[in-house]
Design a protein around this motif. Sequence first.
Motif, PDB file in Angstrom:
ATOM      1  N   VAL A 212       0.845  -1.206   0.000  1.00 26.00           N
ATOM      2  CA  VAL A 212       0.000   0.000   0.000  1.00 26.00           C
ATOM      3  C   VAL A 212       0.872   1.245   0.000  1.00 26.00           C
ATOM      4  O   VAL A 212       0.659   2.181  -0.774  1.00 26.00           O
TER       5      VAL A 212
ATOM      6  N   ASP B 197      -5.998   5.362  -6.851  1.00 29.83           N
ATOM      7  CA  ASP B 197      -7.065   4.377  -6.929  1.00 29.83           C
ATOM      8  C   ASP B 197      -6.458   2.997  -7.136  1.00 29.83           C
ATOM      9  O   ASP B 197      -6.102   2.628  -8.249  1.00 29.83           O
TER      10      ASP B 197
ATOM     11  N   THR C 265      -6.381  -1.224  -5.251  1.00 33.18           N
ATOM     12  CA  THR C 265      -6.928  -2.101  -4.218  1.00 33.18           C
ATOM     13  C   THR C 265      -6.112  -3.379  -4.126  1.00 33.18           C
ATOM     14  O   THR C 265      -5.718  -3.938  -5.156  1.00 33.18           O
TER      15      THR C 265
ATOM     16  N   LYS D 236      -6.622  -7.025  -3.221  1.00 33.43           N
ATOM     17  CA  LYS D 236      -7.662  -8.021  -2.976  1.00 33.43           C
ATOM     18  C   LYS D 236      -7.048  -9.177  -2.197  1.00 33.43           C
ATOM     19  O   LYS D 236      -5.983  -9.683  -2.572  1.00 33.43           O
TER      20      LYS D 236
ATOM     21  N   GLN E  22      -9.242   1.763   2.723  1.00 33.96           N
ATOM     22  CA  GLN E  22      -9.844   1.825   1.385  1.00 33.96           C
ATOM     23  C   GLN E  22      -8.993   1.133   0.329  1.00 33.96           C
ATOM     24  O   GLN E  22      -9.420   0.964  -0.806  1.00 33.96           O
ATOM     25  N   HIS E  23      -7.783   0.734   0.730  1.00 31.61           N
ATOM     26  CA  HIS E  23      -6.893   0.139  -0.266  1.00 31.61           C
ATOM     27  C   HIS E  23      -6.787  -1.373  -0.170  1.00 31.61           C
ATOM     28  O   HIS E  23      -5.980  -1.978  -0.858  1.00 31.61           O
ATOM     29  N   TYR E  24      -7.551  -1.995   0.704  1.00 31.29           N
ATOM     30  CA  TYR E  24      -7.556  -3.456   0.694  1.00 31.29           C
ATOM     31  C   TYR E  24      -8.961  -3.947   1.001  1.00 31.29           C
ATOM     32  O   TYR E  24      -9.753  -3.253   1.635  1.00 31.29           O
ATOM     33  N   LYS E  25      -9.249  -5.131   0.496  1.00 28.34           N
ATOM     34  CA  LYS E  25     -10.550  -5.715   0.791  1.00 28.34           C
ATOM     35  C   LYS E  25     -10.490  -7.231   0.612  1.00 28.34           C
ATOM     36  O   LYS E  25      -9.699  -7.748  -0.175  1.00 28.34           O
TER      37      LYS E  25
ATOM     38  N   ASP F 218     -11.732 -10.479  -0.861  1.00 27.75           N
ATOM     39  CA  ASP F 218     -12.420 -10.797  -2.106  1.00 27.75           C
ATOM     40  C   ASP F 218     -12.415 -12.316  -2.266  1.00 27.75           C
ATOM     41  O   ASP F 218     -11.401 -12.920  -2.603  1.00 27.75           O
TER      42      ASP F 218
ATOM     43  N   THR G  15      -5.106  -1.824 -10.073  1.00 28.19           N
ATOM     44  CA  THR G  15      -5.220  -0.368 -10.101  1.00 28.19           C
ATOM     45  C   THR G  15      -6.370   0.012 -11.020  1.00 28.19           C
ATOM     46  O   THR G  15      -7.016  -0.844 -11.607  1.00 28.19           O
TER      47      THR G  15
END
Length: 467
Positions: free
Chosen positions: A168, A178, A180, A182, A287-290, A292, A311
């Motif tokens: 990150v 922008d 992420t 995952k 906001q930069h990881y999730k 999935d 990205t």
Amino acid sequence: MESLGIMGGTRDFLPDTMIRREFVIDTLKLLFRKYGFEPLETPAIERLETLTGKYGEEGEKLIYQVINSGSLANLQPGKRLEHALRYDLTVPLARVVAMYGDEMLPDPKNPKKQLRRLPRPFKRYQVQPVWRGDRPGQGRFREFYQCDADVVGATSLLVEAELIALAVEAFKTLGFQDFTIKINHRQLLAGLISWAGVPKSKEATTLSSIDKLDKLSVEAVKSELHEKGLEQDQIEKLFNVIKLSGNGAELLDEAGALLKASETASTGIAELQQLLGLLKALQVDGQHYKIDLSLARGLDYYTGTIWEIVTAAPVGSVGAGGRYDGLISTLSGGLVDQPACGTSFGLDRLLAAMEHLDLLQQIPRNTEVLVLRFTDPGAELILLSLVCALRKVGVRTEIGYNDAPFSPDGMRQQLGYANEKGISYAVIMGPDEMTQGMVTLRNLLTREQSKLPIVDAVNLISSRLHS
RNA sequence: GUGGCUGUAGCUCAAUCGGUAGAGCACCAGACCGUGACUCUGGUCGUUGCGGGUUCAAUUCCCGUCAGCCACUCCA
């Protein structure tokens, strides 16, 4: 006309692109070091036996073999090739750990003690080219760079957390806004698949279909799975979990409730929950990881957490990583068995993404100031001492290689050079300036210029550059 | 490993229905000129990727070949 050329799938990196590549590499290396990783380089050529049997059937074919002695003339019929170009950076890492992992050095502070040559856990980064004997295609090269950071010898989930935090920070530093990461877990997936009633033999192919969910529609993936021979109710069970959404913790709770019958899946879910806590504690921007659940990353060797970085640019994933606790043992031929976890950045895709997002223009060309040179009497000494003074304070300075006295043409020629090279300032000293004891500083971007007294030209220029 | 596209002066590209090739930039010579894609004049540059075929005639059509690009497969 085409008498010169290079092998398909290889590239020359000319200065304009090299400057960008180095900017990215330097940024990554700086961060690797900031997180305590140390550099490693290994030879381009490895023994063939080190590489064979490590990458599966497909990979095996892509290993770039090298003729033994380096010369065709010494190649004897029937004699096997014994060397090959490195295929990735992970096998060399495994080899290094196997070869030097137990090596001890005397402790300079205490002669009675010894220290490991490779500290354990071993945290290393490596940025080097690798080779694939593949037909080159779009975004696919015979020779390309990998940027890896791995931790060998630690099972803590903190490793995952730090690698994700590092990623990150890297993307932020490179100017991405922008993007992420995952995150998923191999055991969660494995548990899910067996819980859904899919036979173990179809696990890999099922995963590869699920992994396509970011490109294909749910329906398309379902029908693909159907074609692969999965039962309708198995597919539905899979998607009941995969389609879960929501923020990380809630999503994991729901998945956990559904999959509580599977011990494997529960382990994975528990680890992900723990990981989320660690990421929070490391103050990683949420906001930069999730999480999935559709991320599969086809690779068989991952055993735990897996992740992938995407990205806003349509260039595919620009980085990936995960835990691979069994791999070092496999790759070292069973010599060492250590847990490992690593992350990798795809340099070429990273640059492609930055290109797309217009993040590359922020990277300046090298030279900051060009001092125009004229050979008028008395000028040389002043010009060269100015160059020295500028360099002494750290300004990247060039002098024009013009061997003639002041003339409009000489001026044009040297300014033209500065223009081609993207130099931002020119220092001009012609007859007028000479008599006034001034130099002209021209901003080549804005075309504004002003005269500065020679005596404090250096200070003014360097302060202007650093503002 | 399949499918599609492209290949013309050093560079970027053009040439309607097949009629043996043009422009800009660059380069060279000169003019102008305290200033970088300024202005003006003149000039050099190509066996149209390579090989073959159809035709009176091919850069344009056909086949082969090489190289590069794009979409799948796969990855990085």
